[in-house]
Scaffold this motif. Sequence first.
Motif, PDB file in Angstrom:
ATOM      1  N   GLY A  38       0.751  -1.236  -0.035  1.00  0.00           N
ATOM      2  CA  GLY A  38      -0.058   0.128   0.219  1.00  0.00           C
ATOM      3  C   GLY A  38       1.006   1.245  -0.058  1.00  0.00           C
ATOM      4  N   PRO A  39       0.199   2.312   0.004  1.00  0.00           N
ATOM      5  CA  PRO A  39       0.882   3.748  -0.031  1.00  0.00           C
ATOM      6  C   PRO A  39       1.798   3.686   1.270  1.00  0.00           C
ATOM      7  CG  PRO A  39      -1.318   3.912  -0.750  1.00  0.00           C
ATOM      8  CD  PRO A  39      -1.253   2.504  -0.309  1.00  0.00           C
ATOM      9  N   ASP A  40       2.812   4.277   1.378  1.00  0.00           N
ATOM     10  CA  ASP A  40       3.663   4.334   2.256  1.00  0.00           C
ATOM     11  C   ASP A  40       3.156   5.112   3.624  1.00  0.00           C
ATOM     12  OD1 ASP A  40       5.622   3.126   0.965  1.00  0.00           O
ATOM     13  OD2 ASP A  40       7.029   4.745   0.775  1.00  0.00           O
ATOM     14  N   ASP A  41       2.502   6.061   3.193  1.00  0.00           N
ATOM     15  CA  ASP A  41       1.997   7.131   4.152  1.00  0.00           C
ATOM     16  C   ASP A  41       0.716   6.418   4.885  1.00  0.00           C
ATOM     17  OD1 ASP A  41       0.452   7.312   2.056  1.00  0.00           O
ATOM     18  OD2 ASP A  41      -0.234   9.564   2.390  1.00  0.00           O
ATOM     19  N   ALA A  42      -0.314   5.616   4.128  1.00  0.00           N
ATOM     20  CA  ALA A  42      -1.219   4.978   4.744  1.00  0.00           C
ATOM     21  C   ALA A  42      -0.642   3.713   5.666  1.00  0.00           C
ATOM     22  CB  ALA A  42      -2.099   4.360   3.549  1.00  0.00           C
ATOM     23  N   VAL A  43       0.079   2.909   5.317  1.00  0.00           N
ATOM     24  CA  VAL A  43       0.608   1.887   5.954  1.00  0.00           C
ATOM     25  C   VAL A  43       1.351   2.348   7.296  1.00  0.00           C
ATOM     26  CG1 VAL A  43       2.334   0.093   6.086  1.00  0.00           C
ATOM     27  CG2 VAL A  43       0.931   0.293   3.909  1.00  0.00           C
ATOM     28  N   LYS A  44       2.113   3.401   7.195  1.00  0.00           N
ATOM     29  CA  LYS A  44       2.817   4.049   8.310  1.00  0.00           C
ATOM     30  C   LYS A  44       1.560   4.616   9.423  1.00  0.00           C
ATOM     31  CE  LYS A  44       7.177   5.091   6.257  1.00  0.00           C
ATOM     32  NZ  LYS A  44       8.296   6.272   5.707  1.00  0.00           N
ATOM     33  N   SER A  45       0.622   5.147   8.738  1.00  0.00           N
ATOM     34  CA  SER A  45      -0.742   5.465   9.708  1.00  0.00           C
ATOM     35  C   SER A  45      -1.263   4.489  10.633  1.00  0.00           C
ATOM     36  CB  SER A  45      -1.722   6.391   8.623  1.00  0.00           C
ATOM     37  OG  SER A  45      -2.698   6.757   9.529  1.00  0.00           O
ATOM     38  N   ALA A  46      -1.315   3.081   9.818  1.00  0.00           N
ATOM     39  CA  ALA A  46      -1.847   2.078  10.155  1.00  0.00           C
ATOM     40  C   ALA A  46      -1.002   1.531  11.488  1.00  0.00           C
ATOM     41  CB  ALA A  46      -2.160   1.124   9.299  1.00  0.00           C
ATOM     42  N   ILE A  47       0.311   1.469  11.025  1.00  0.00           N
ATOM     43  CA  ILE A  47       1.359   0.994  11.877  1.00  0.00           C
ATOM     44  C   ILE A  47       1.358   2.093  13.352  1.00  0.00           C
ATOM     45  CG2 ILE A  47       3.774   0.922  12.443  1.00  0.00           C
ATOM     46  CD1 ILE A  47       4.314   0.038   9.488  1.00  0.00           C
ATOM     47  N   ASP A  48       1.205   3.273  13.175  1.00  0.00           N
ATOM     48  CA  ASP A  48       1.199   4.043  14.352  1.00  0.00           C
ATOM     49  C   ASP A  48      -0.177   4.243  15.153  1.00  0.00           C
ATOM     50  OD1 ASP A  48       3.698   5.237  13.570  1.00  0.00           O
ATOM     51  OD2 ASP A  48       2.804   6.836  12.560  1.00  0.00           O
ATOM     52  N   ALA A  49      -1.222   3.771  14.511  1.00  0.00           N
ATOM     53  CA  ALA A  49      -2.469   3.510  15.120  1.00  0.00           C
ATOM     54  C   ALA A  49      -2.824   2.468  15.778  1.00  0.00           C
ATOM     55  CB  ALA A  49      -3.540   3.962  13.915  1.00  0.00           C
ATOM     56  N   CYS A  50      -2.196   1.334  15.465  1.00  0.00           N
ATOM     57  CA  CYS A  50      -2.348  -0.040  15.766  1.00  0.00           C
ATOM     58  C   CYS A  50      -2.298   0.042  17.462  1.00  0.00           C
ATOM     59  CB  CYS A  50      -1.460  -1.015  15.449  1.00  0.00           C
ATOM     60  SG  CYS A  50      -1.850  -2.520  16.243  1.00  0.00           S
ATOM     61  N   PRO A  51      -3.327  -0.311  18.349  1.00  0.00           N
ATOM     62  CA  PRO A  51      -3.539  -0.012  19.647  1.00  0.00           C
ATOM     63  C   PRO A  51      -2.476  -1.054  20.264  1.00  0.00           C
ATOM     64  CG  PRO A  51      -5.267  -1.145  18.994  1.00  0.00           C
ATOM     65  CD  PRO A  51      -4.604  -0.867  17.909  1.00  0.00           C
ATOM     66  N   VAL A  52      -1.809  -2.192  19.770  1.00  0.00           N
ATOM     67  CA  VAL A  52      -1.146  -3.240  20.255  1.00  0.00           C
ATOM     68  C   VAL A  52       0.102  -3.301  19.530  1.00  0.00           C
ATOM     69  CG1 VAL A  52      -2.795  -4.268  21.554  1.00  0.00           C
ATOM     70  CG2 VAL A  52      -2.306  -5.095  19.276  1.00  0.00           C
ATOM     71  N   SER A  53       0.478  -2.279  18.770  1.00  0.00           N
ATOM     72  CA  SER A  53       1.945  -2.419  17.910  1.00  0.00           C
ATOM     73  C   SER A  53       2.164  -3.967  17.344  1.00  0.00           C
ATOM     74  CB  SER A  53       2.945  -2.017  18.731  1.00  0.00           C
ATOM     75  OG  SER A  53       2.758  -0.644  19.581  1.00  0.00           O
ATOM     76  N   ALA A  54       0.881  -4.379  16.563  1.00  0.00           N
ATOM     77  CA  ALA A  54       1.138  -5.452  16.250  1.00  0.00           C
ATOM     78  C   ALA A  54       1.517  -5.420  14.487  1.00  0.00           C
ATOM     79  CB  ALA A  54      -0.291  -6.296  16.207  1.00  0.00           C
ATOM     80  N   ILE A  55       1.565  -4.151  14.199  1.00  0.00           N
ATOM     81  CA  ILE A  55       1.863  -3.955  12.552  1.00  0.00           C
ATOM     82  C   ILE A  55       3.056  -3.493  12.515  1.00  0.00           C
ATOM     83  CG2 ILE A  55       1.240  -3.194  10.466  1.00  0.00           C
ATOM     84  CD1 ILE A  55      -1.545  -2.490  11.861  1.00  0.00           C
ATOM     85  N   ARG A  56       4.121  -4.051  11.509  1.00  0.00           N
ATOM     86  CA  ARG A  56       5.517  -3.406  11.293  1.00  0.00           C
ATOM     87  C   ARG A  56       5.792  -3.503   9.742  1.00  0.00           C
ATOM     88  NH1 ARG A  56       8.716  -7.843   9.483  1.00  0.00           N
ATOM     89  NH2 ARG A  56       8.185  -9.871  10.472  1.00  0.00           N
ATOM     90  N   GLU A  57       6.558  -2.670   9.454  1.00  0.00           N
ATOM     91  CA  GLU A  57       6.907  -2.639   8.034  1.00  0.00           C
ATOM     92  C   GLU A  57       7.871  -3.703   7.624  1.00  0.00           C
ATOM     93  OE1 GLU A  57      10.020   0.321   5.471  1.00  0.00           O
ATOM     94  OE2 GLU A  57       9.078   1.073   7.253  1.00  0.00           O
TER      95      GLU A  57
END
Length: 58
Positions: A38-57
Motif C-alpha cells: 500500500g501507499p507508504d503514508d497509509a501503511v505508516k499511519s496504520a502502524i502508528d494507530a495500532c493499539p497493540v503495535s502488532a503491525i510492522r513494515e
Amino acid sequence: MRAHVDQDTCIGCGLCISSVPEVFEMNADGKAEAIADGPDDAVKSAIDACPVSAIRED
C-alpha cells in the motif's frame, strides 16, 4: 510498502482494516493480515494507530 501483522499480538480490533482496506483484511482467526502493498503514508499511519503495535513494515 509491505506491512506485516504479528498474529500473536493482533487483537482483531479492525482499525487497520477500516483505515486501509486495500492493504488489510480480517482472516479466519479474526485477526488482521496484510494482503497487499500500500501507499507508504497509509501503511505508516496504520502502524502508528495500532493499539497493540502488532503491525510492522516488512
